[in-house]
Design an enzyme around this catalytic site. Structure first.
Site, PDB file in Angstrom:
ATOM      1  N   LYS A 207       1.098  -1.574  -0.070  1.00  0.00           N
ATOM      2  CA  LYS A 207      -0.175   0.526   0.090  1.00  0.00           C
ATOM      3  C   LYS A 207       1.049   0.866  -0.155  1.00  0.00           C
ATOM      4  O   LYS A 207       1.682   1.392   0.706  1.00  0.00           O
ATOM      5  CB  LYS A 207      -0.643   0.286   1.330  1.00  0.00           C
ATOM      6  CG  LYS A 207      -2.040   1.039   1.147  1.00  0.00           C
ATOM      7  CD  LYS A 207      -3.121   1.177   2.840  1.00  0.00           C
ATOM      8  CE  LYS A 207      -3.743   2.233   2.988  1.00  0.00           C
ATOM      9  NZ  LYS A 207      -4.675   2.486   3.426  1.00  0.00           N
ATOM     10  N   LYS A 260      -2.378  -1.482  -3.709  1.00  0.00           N
ATOM     11  CA  LYS A 260      -2.836  -0.312  -3.826  1.00  0.00           C
ATOM     12  C   LYS A 260      -2.740   1.005  -3.819  1.00  0.00           C
ATOM     13  O   LYS A 260      -1.124   0.823  -3.416  1.00  0.00           O
ATOM     14  CB  LYS A 260      -3.792  -0.401  -2.424  1.00  0.00           C
ATOM     15  CG  LYS A 260      -4.928   0.975  -1.942  1.00  0.00           C
ATOM     16  CD  LYS A 260      -5.262   1.006  -0.733  1.00  0.00           C
ATOM     17  CE  LYS A 260      -6.762   1.956  -0.635  1.00  0.00           C
ATOM     18  NZ  LYS A 260      -7.550   1.552   0.432  1.00  0.00           N
TER      19      LYS A 260
END
Ligand SMILES: [Zn+2]
Length: 336
Positions: A207, A260
């Protein structure tokens, strides 16, 4: 010169355009197909509202009340989706994020109600502390003069409590999104110790600290009150580090790993899929959504064509699962 080129063309054996001549031929050789089973719909449930609230920065996305969220989940299932990802917005925030792991926390209440009405629907819960912390960071903080620290191990303790509370409420999968070190292993150990051996972990493994999360902060009401998240989320310049992060999460027991955001990190997605072969998810985030929505509103892009192309490219790049605010629309488009 001209004659030689012409004869080279006349003698062509391979003419790739033969297979592009009509839709039926193109369909026969199409390599990537989207299905409704590829998608997870993120849903926001808020304890602070009675009626659904539209999000200005994300047209078409709402926060729902605790009563409404059950119908929303049921409608998603009826439409053909089989999984949702729940984010909670509590009434009160504090310095211990106590709403995250309280027995009657907003996500816990929503999960119980949804699983009662839709036992077959896969309910995944976001596990993080930022929505529940008065300062908006994803962990426990300590402030020394001008500096603040997000304390790793103290945070992991609270994340474990949160994951257990979600599992007790009936969540099928836990999705830790905080990026603390060691949290996947700690959560796996605690789930197993409490008999939740069937509760899966979908970890936000790579992330990145991204500007594309901007509109989400409006949706989840979790902007940091000071500093930024770069001491825990990843530097967007780093790919090797992303692979190390993913490897660690798999070793600690992640069932699914997630990258992400999506499009700016499509190289990471591809490398994770190629290197590990573990089920791989990608989160097409709020800013990526907002870009396309704005272009559609201005008449610059056609929404259906743009979204289907983006989703297909994510699957082609290795995504087994795509988390997107367009999940409802995409499965409708696939039917028509
Ligand atoms: Zn967070």
């Amino acid at each position: 010169m001209a004659a030689r080129v012409a004869s080279a063309v006349r003698e062509l054996v391979h003419r790739p355009r033969r297979l592009r001549r009509c839709a039926a031929l193109r369909n026969l050789v199409r390599e990537t197909h989207l299905t409704p089973h590829d998608f997870i719909l993120p849903l926001f449930v808020s304890e602070k509202i009675e009626k659904q609230r539209a999000l200005e920065s994300m047209p078409g996305v709402w926060q729902f009340s605790l009563t409404e969220i059950v119908d929303e989940a049921a409608q998603a299932q009826d439409a053909g989706l089989q999984a949702i990802l729940l984010f909670g917005i509590p009434k009160h925030k504090d310095e211990q994020a106590s709403g995250a792991y309280a027995n009657d926390g907003v996500v816990q209440k929503a999960v119980r109600a949804i699983k009662k009405k839709c036992p077959e629907l896969v309910v995944i819960t976001d596990v993080c502390l930022c929505e529940y912390m008065s300062h908006g960071h994803c962990g426990v903080t300590r402030i020394d003069g001008d500096h603040f620290h997000v304390l790793n191990d103290e945070t992991v303790d609270l994340l474990v409590n949160t994951a257990l509370a979600h599992a007790e409420a009936g969540a099928d999968m836990i999705a830790p999104s905080d990026m603390m070190d060691g949290r996947v292993g700690a959560i796996r150990q605690a789930l197993d110790a409490h008999g939740f051996t069937e509760t899966g972990i979908i970890s936000y493994a790579a992330k990145f600290a991204s500007t594309f999360y901007g509109p989400f902060r409006d949706a989840a009401e979790n902007p940091p009150q000071f500093g930024d998240r770069r001491s825990y989320q990843m530097d967007y310049a780093n790919a090797e580090e992303a692979l190390r992060e993913v490897g660690l999460d798999i070793n600690e027991g992640a069932d699914v790993v997630m990258v992400k955001p999506a499009l700016p990190y499509i190289d990471i997605l591809w490398r994770v899929h190629e290197r590990f072969g573990t089920p791989t998810a990608v989160y097409h985030v709020s800013g990526e959504y907002a870009i396309v929505k704005a272009a559609v509103e201005k008449g610059i892009l056609e929404e259906r064509a743009a979204v289907l192309e983006i989703m297909t490219s994510l699957k082609r790049a290795g995504a087994d699962i795509i988390v997107t605010y367009w999940a409802r629309e995409v499965i409708q488009w696939l039917k028509s």
